[in-house]
Design a protein around this motif. Structure first.
Motif, PDB file in Angstrom:
ATOM      1  N   ALA A 108       0.834  -1.212   0.000  1.00 46.62           N
ATOM      2  CA  ALA A 108       0.000   0.000   0.000  1.00 46.62           C
ATOM      3  C   ALA A 108       0.866   1.259   0.000  1.00 46.62           C
ATOM      4  O   ALA A 108       0.577   2.223  -0.715  1.00 46.62           O
ATOM      5  N   ALA A 109       1.946   1.230   0.773  1.00 47.39           N
ATOM      6  CA  ALA A 109       2.831   2.406   0.827  1.00 47.39           C
ATOM      7  C   ALA A 109       3.471   2.678  -0.532  1.00 47.39           C
ATOM      8  O   ALA A 109       3.896   3.797  -0.817  1.00 47.39           O
ATOM      9  N   ASP A 110       3.538   1.654  -1.372  1.00 38.16           N
ATOM     10  CA  ASP A 110       4.120   1.802  -2.708  1.00 38.16           C
ATOM     11  C   ASP A 110       3.044   2.152  -3.747  1.00 38.16           C
ATOM     12  O   ASP A 110       3.329   2.175  -4.945  1.00 38.16           O
ATOM     13  N   GLY A 111       1.816   2.376  -3.296  1.00 38.16           N
ATOM     14  CA  GLY A 111       0.751   2.757  -4.232  1.00 38.16           C
ATOM     15  C   GLY A 111       0.005   1.588  -4.851  1.00 38.16           C
ATOM     16  O   GLY A 111      -0.752   1.754  -5.810  1.00 38.16           O
ATOM     17  N   VAL A 112       0.213   0.399  -4.300  1.00 38.53           N
ATOM     18  CA  VAL A 112      -0.524  -0.768  -4.823  1.00 38.53           C
ATOM     19  C   VAL A 112      -1.939  -0.742  -4.232  1.00 38.53           C
ATOM     20  O   VAL A 112      -2.110  -0.666  -3.011  1.00 38.53           O
ATOM     21  N   VAL A 113      -2.938  -0.797  -5.104  1.00 37.34           N
ATOM     22  CA  VAL A 113      -4.327  -0.745  -4.635  1.00 37.34           C
ATOM     23  C   VAL A 113      -4.985  -2.114  -4.651  1.00 37.34           C
ATOM     24  O   VAL A 113      -5.993  -2.345  -3.979  1.00 37.34           O
ATOM     25  N   TYR A 114      -4.417  -3.031  -5.449  1.00 35.43           N
ATOM     26  CA  TYR A 114      -4.928  -4.403  -5.470  1.00 35.43           C
ATOM     27  C   TYR A 114      -3.744  -5.364  -5.582  1.00 35.43           C
ATOM     28  O   TYR A 114      -2.878  -5.178  -6.442  1.00 35.43           O
ATOM     29  N   ALA A 115      -3.737  -6.389  -4.722  1.00 37.23           N
ATOM     30  CA  ALA A 115      -2.624  -7.351  -4.737  1.00 37.23           C
ATOM     31  C   ALA A 115      -3.139  -8.768  -4.557  1.00 37.23           C
ATOM     32  O   ALA A 115      -4.002  -9.023  -3.705  1.00 37.23           O
ATOM     33  N   GLU A 116      -2.630  -9.681  -5.370  1.00 37.83           N
ATOM     34  CA  GLU A 116      -2.789 -11.112  -5.116  1.00 37.83           C
ATOM     35  C   GLU A 116      -1.418 -11.610  -4.680  1.00 37.83           C
ATOM     36  O   GLU A 116      -0.452 -11.527  -5.446  1.00 37.83           O
ATOM     37  N   VAL A 117      -1.342 -12.078  -3.444  1.00 33.96           N
ATOM     38  CA  VAL A 117      -0.070 -12.477  -2.851  1.00 33.96           C
ATOM     39  C   VAL A 117      -0.110 -13.994  -2.624  1.00 33.96           C
ATOM     40  O   VAL A 117      -1.057 -14.512  -2.038  1.00 33.96           O
ATOM     41  N   ARG A 118       0.928 -14.669  -3.120  1.00 33.29           N
ATOM     42  CA  ARG A 118       0.920 -16.139  -3.081  1.00 33.29           C
ATOM     43  C   ARG A 118       1.980 -16.690  -2.133  1.00 33.29           C
ATOM     44  O   ARG A 118       2.991 -16.046  -1.861  1.00 33.29           O
ATOM     45  N   TYR A 119       1.730 -17.875  -1.668  1.00 28.02           N
ATOM     46  CA  TYR A 119       2.686 -18.592  -0.810  1.00 28.02           C
ATOM     47  C   TYR A 119       2.267 -20.050  -0.791  1.00 28.02           C
ATOM     48  O   TYR A 119       1.135 -20.382  -1.150  1.00 28.02           O
ATOM     49  N   ALA A 120       3.193 -20.902  -0.364  1.00 28.41           N
ATOM     50  CA  ALA A 120       2.924 -22.342  -0.334  1.00 28.41           C
ATOM     51  C   ALA A 120       2.657 -22.773   1.111  1.00 28.41           C
ATOM     52  O   ALA A 120       3.605 -22.902   1.898  1.00 28.41           O
ATOM     53  N   PRO A 121       1.407 -23.008   1.488  1.00 26.59           N
ATOM     54  CA  PRO A 121       1.105 -23.365   2.895  1.00 26.59           C
ATOM     55  C   PRO A 121       1.924 -24.540   3.413  1.00 26.59           C
ATOM     56  O   PRO A 121       2.325 -24.569   4.570  1.00 26.59           O
ATOM     57  N   GLU A 122       2.245 -25.489   2.539  1.00 30.14           N
ATOM     58  CA  GLU A 122       2.982 -26.682   2.987  1.00 30.14           C
ATOM     59  C   GLU A 122       4.382 -26.342   3.493  1.00 30.14           C
ATOM     60  O   GLU A 122       4.999 -27.147   4.192  1.00 30.14           O
ATOM     61  N   GLN A 123       4.888 -25.153   3.138  1.00 36.96           N
ATOM     62  CA  GLN A 123       6.237 -24.768   3.570  1.00 36.96           C
ATOM     63  C   GLN A 123       6.246 -24.101   4.947  1.00 36.96           C
ATOM     64  O   GLN A 123       7.271 -23.609   5.391  1.00 36.96           O
ATOM     65  N   HIS A 124       5.088 -24.050   5.594  1.00 36.99           N
ATOM     66  CA  HIS A 124       4.993 -23.358   6.885  1.00 36.99           C
ATOM     67  C   HIS A 124       4.495 -24.293   7.981  1.00 36.99           C
ATOM     68  O   HIS A 124       3.812 -23.867   8.905  1.00 36.99           O
ATOM     69  N   GLN A 125       4.855 -25.574   7.831  1.00 33.73           N
ATOM     70  CA  GLN A 125       4.371 -26.586   8.774  1.00 33.73           C
ATOM     71  C   GLN A 125       5.485 -27.219   9.600  1.00 33.73           C
ATOM     72  O   GLN A 125       5.252 -28.209  10.276  1.00 33.73           O
ATOM     73  N   GLU A 126       6.694 -26.607   9.558  1.00 33.66           N
ATOM     74  CA  GLU A 126       7.836 -27.237  10.237  1.00 33.66           C
ATOM     75  C   GLU A 126       7.678 -27.287  11.746  1.00 33.66           C
ATOM     76  O   GLU A 126       8.299 -28.081  12.420  1.00 33.66           O
ATOM     77  N   ARG A 127       6.857 -26.363  12.298  1.00 29.75           N
ATOM     78  CA  ARG A 127       6.679 -26.360  13.758  1.00 29.75           C
ATOM     79  C   ARG A 127       5.264 -26.766  14.150  1.00 29.75           C
ATOM     80  O   ARG A 127       4.727 -26.313  15.159  1.00 29.75           O
ATOM     81  N   GLY A 128       4.637 -27.548  13.260  1.00 33.60           N
ATOM     82  CA  GLY A 128       3.393 -28.207  13.654  1.00 33.60           C
ATOM     83  C   GLY A 128       2.093 -27.527  13.267  1.00 33.60           C
ATOM     84  O   GLY A 128       1.015 -28.014  13.616  1.00 33.60           O
ATOM     85  N   LEU A 129       2.140 -26.403  12.553  1.00 32.13           N
ATOM     86  CA  LEU A 129       0.885 -25.772  12.148  1.00 32.13           C
ATOM     87  C   LEU A 129       0.144 -26.650  11.147  1.00 32.13           C
ATOM     88  O   LEU A 129       0.765 -27.288  10.281  1.00 32.13           O
ATOM     89  N   GLY A 130      -1.186 -26.677  11.245  1.00 34.06           N
ATOM     90  CA  GLY A 130      -2.003 -27.331  10.234  1.00 34.06           C
ATOM     91  C   GLY A 130      -2.180 -26.400   9.043  1.00 34.06           C
ATOM     92  O   GLY A 130      -2.009 -25.175   9.169  1.00 34.06           O
ATOM     93  N   LEU A 131      -2.544 -26.950   7.894  1.00 29.85           N
ATOM     94  CA  LEU A 131      -2.697 -26.110   6.700  1.00 29.85           C
ATOM     95  C   LEU A 131      -3.745 -25.027   6.905  1.00 29.85           C
ATOM     96  O   LEU A 131      -3.562 -23.873   6.493  1.00 29.85           O
ATOM     97  N   ASP A 132      -4.870 -25.377   7.561  1.00 27.84           N
ATOM     98  CA  ASP A 132      -5.914 -24.367   7.790  1.00 27.84           C
ATOM     99  C   ASP A 132      -5.416 -23.254   8.705  1.00 27.84           C
ATOM    100  O   ASP A 132      -5.746 -22.083   8.502  1.00 27.84           O
ATOM    101  N   GLU A 133      -4.606 -23.619   9.676  1.00 27.99           N
ATOM    102  CA  GLU A 133      -4.062 -22.594  10.592  1.00 27.99           C
ATOM    103  C   GLU A 133      -3.138 -21.634   9.840  1.00 27.99           C
ATOM    104  O   GLU A 133      -3.144 -20.425  10.093  1.00 27.99           O
ATOM    105  N   VAL A 134      -2.356 -22.186   8.920  1.00 29.06           N
ATOM    106  CA  VAL A 134      -1.460 -21.332   8.127  1.00 29.06           C
ATOM    107  C   VAL A 134      -2.295 -20.330   7.334  1.00 29.06           C
ATOM    108  O   VAL A 134      -2.042 -19.109   7.352  1.00 29.06           O
ATOM    109  N   VAL A 135      -3.303 -20.827   6.656  1.00 29.25           N
ATOM    110  CA  VAL A 135      -4.121 -19.954   5.790  1.00 29.25           C
ATOM    111  C   VAL A 135      -4.857 -18.912   6.637  1.00 29.25           C
ATOM    112  O   VAL A 135      -4.906 -17.728   6.270  1.00 29.25           O
ATOM    113  N   ASP A 136      -5.401 -19.324   7.758  1.00 28.95           N
ATOM    114  CA  ASP A 136      -6.116 -18.368   8.615  1.00 28.95           C
ATOM    115  C   ASP A 136      -5.179 -17.279   9.128  1.00 28.95           C
ATOM    116  O   ASP A 136      -5.537 -16.092   9.147  1.00 28.95           O
ATOM    117  N   ALA A 137      -3.979 -17.658   9.545  1.00 27.83           N
ATOM    118  CA  ALA A 137      -3.035 -16.660  10.081  1.00 27.83           C
ATOM    119  C   ALA A 137      -2.650 -15.652   9.004  1.00 27.83           C
ATOM    120  O   ALA A 137      -2.607 -14.438   9.264  1.00 27.83           O
TER     121      ALA A 137
END
Ligand SMILES: O=c1[nH]cnc2c1ncn2[C@H]1C[C@H](O)[C@@H](CO)O1
Ligand SMILES: [Zn+2]
Length: 370
Positions: A108-137
């Motif tokens: 937003a500070a760079d003037g972006v008014v619409y953004a689709e931001v991607r990430y791989a939920p499976e890469q955020h499970q090393e400390r036990g998060l479930g996929l739904d927890e990753v997406v919700d966070a």
């Protein structure tokens, strides 16, 4: 045309000054990786919090430079190795929330008014998060960032399946389960060589059956045949990068271009290309800004969108990508307005929302630039 015809590779230019009108212009980004865009200071703080001791340096400026230089390798595989450090510190709900909120704020500070931001939920499970927890966070972080930016930006998530793992169907199911709640679609990313998108057909067929949007990284490290597979075999609505489509375009000595059937199909069906010039220079998909295929594709009428890919890893922002293209091709506001409208027209948003952003934010924003 073949991109490797260019002479010596240009390294991704160090960020220079950005024109004031570029900063003020409304922007839309369809291709920005959450785990490629963290603030260096945040990585350092999160690493201390979670006891990650493998960072190459604990100085924020040096860390920013380290990412850009390490990624400036001429190879997608080496570019991707840098993500081990960002993913390492994105393993708790708190860390994901913070990174997502700051992402929305920074865009937003760079003037972006619409953004689709991607990430791989499976890469955020090393400390036990479930996929739904990753997406919700992450979603909660994006909502927080939108609030902090005073509603000047709308952010949607794309969930990425990794090419080299076999979890794409699971991630496709996760995407459908979370759509209309902050998730707009699905993507496939990771090393292209040896990992064709058709290996993930069950995921794409599942998404089609559920009328769910998806894009595919293709035509970056592998040639036009990967774009063919992504569009015609897998059914992608947009293409991440896609610049190697130029393999299917012959530029004659008199400057006229002859499109092969694939290039014509992509252009004529208005399949958006999510073009990321600086990232392409780093991974070797293009050699120079001045010879980047974006200009040929734009002049031939392809639906071109301009994107960051990874703001930290590529040392860039939307404003910097605009500036590089303005410097290379003399583009003024009318070209960037076209790229921005094209991006929102191809956004994975309901049509009334796309029309509202174009009509109420982008058109007036460019008109105000004078
Ligand atoms: O440009 C890219 N091509 C293929 N994969 C990529 C690119 N940029 C980032 N990625 C990978 C690395 C990240 O960990 C993953 C999910 O965002 O996507
Ligand atoms: Zn990407």
């Amino acid at each position: 045309m073949h991109l490797s015809d260019n002479s010596a590779a240009e390294s991704a230019a160090a960020p220079g000054p950005v024109a004031d009108w570029i900063r003020r212009a409304p922007k839309a980004v369809l291709h920005d990786h959450l785990d490629g865009g963290l603030r260096p200071s945040t990585i350092i703080e999160l690493a201390r919090d979670c006891g990650y001791g493998e960072l190459p340096t604990e100085d924020p400026e040096a860390l920013a430079l380290w990412f850009r230089d390490a990624a400036d390798s001429g190879s997608l595989e080496r570019y991707l190795e840098t993500f081990v450090h960002t993913c390492a510190v994105m393993q708790t709900r708190e860390a994901l929330f913070r990174v997502a909120a700051e992402c929305a704020e920074d865009l937003a500070a760079d003037g972006v008014v619409y953004a689709e931001v991607r990430y791989a939920p499976e890469q955020h499970q090393e400390r036990g998060l479930g996929l739904d927890e990753v997406v919700d966070a992450v979603n909660e972080g994006f909502r927080e960032g939108e609030r902090r930016a005073g509603g000047r930006i709308t952010v949607r998530a794309l969930l990425t399946g990794m090419r080299h793992t076999r979890r794409s169907l699971e991630i496709a199911e996760l995407t459908v389960a979370h759509r209309d709640r902050g998730v707009a679609g699905f993507d496939i990313a990771g090393g292209e060589i040896g990992n064709p998108p058709a290996d993930h057909l069950p995921a794409f067929q599942y998404l089609k059956r559920h009328n769910c949007h998806f894009t595919i990284h293709a035509g970056e490290a592998v040639g036009a045949e990967s774009v063919h597979e992504a569009v015609q075999v897998c059914g992608a609505e947009r293409i991440g990068h896609g610049v190697r489509i130029t393999d299917d375009i012959q530029v004659q000595d008199d400057g006229t271009a002859v499109l092969g059937h694939l290039a014509a199909y992509v252009r004529d069906n208005r399949i958006a290309l999510e073009v990321c010039p600086t990232s392409n220079l780093q991974t070797g998909a293009a050699k120079h800004y001045a010879t980047h295929p974006i200009d040929l594709l734009h002049r031939l009428g392809f639906r071109v969108t301009l994107n960051t890919d990874n703001r930290l890893v590529s040392g860039t922002t939307m404003s910097r990508e605009f500036q590089h293209m303005a410097d290379a091709f003399g583009y003024g506001p009318e070209v960037f307005e076209r790229f921005t409208v094209a991006a929102v027209e191809s956004a994975f948003l309901p049509l009334p929302e796309r029309r509202r952003i174009i009509g109420e934010v982008i058109r007036p924003g460019y008109a105000a630039l004078g």
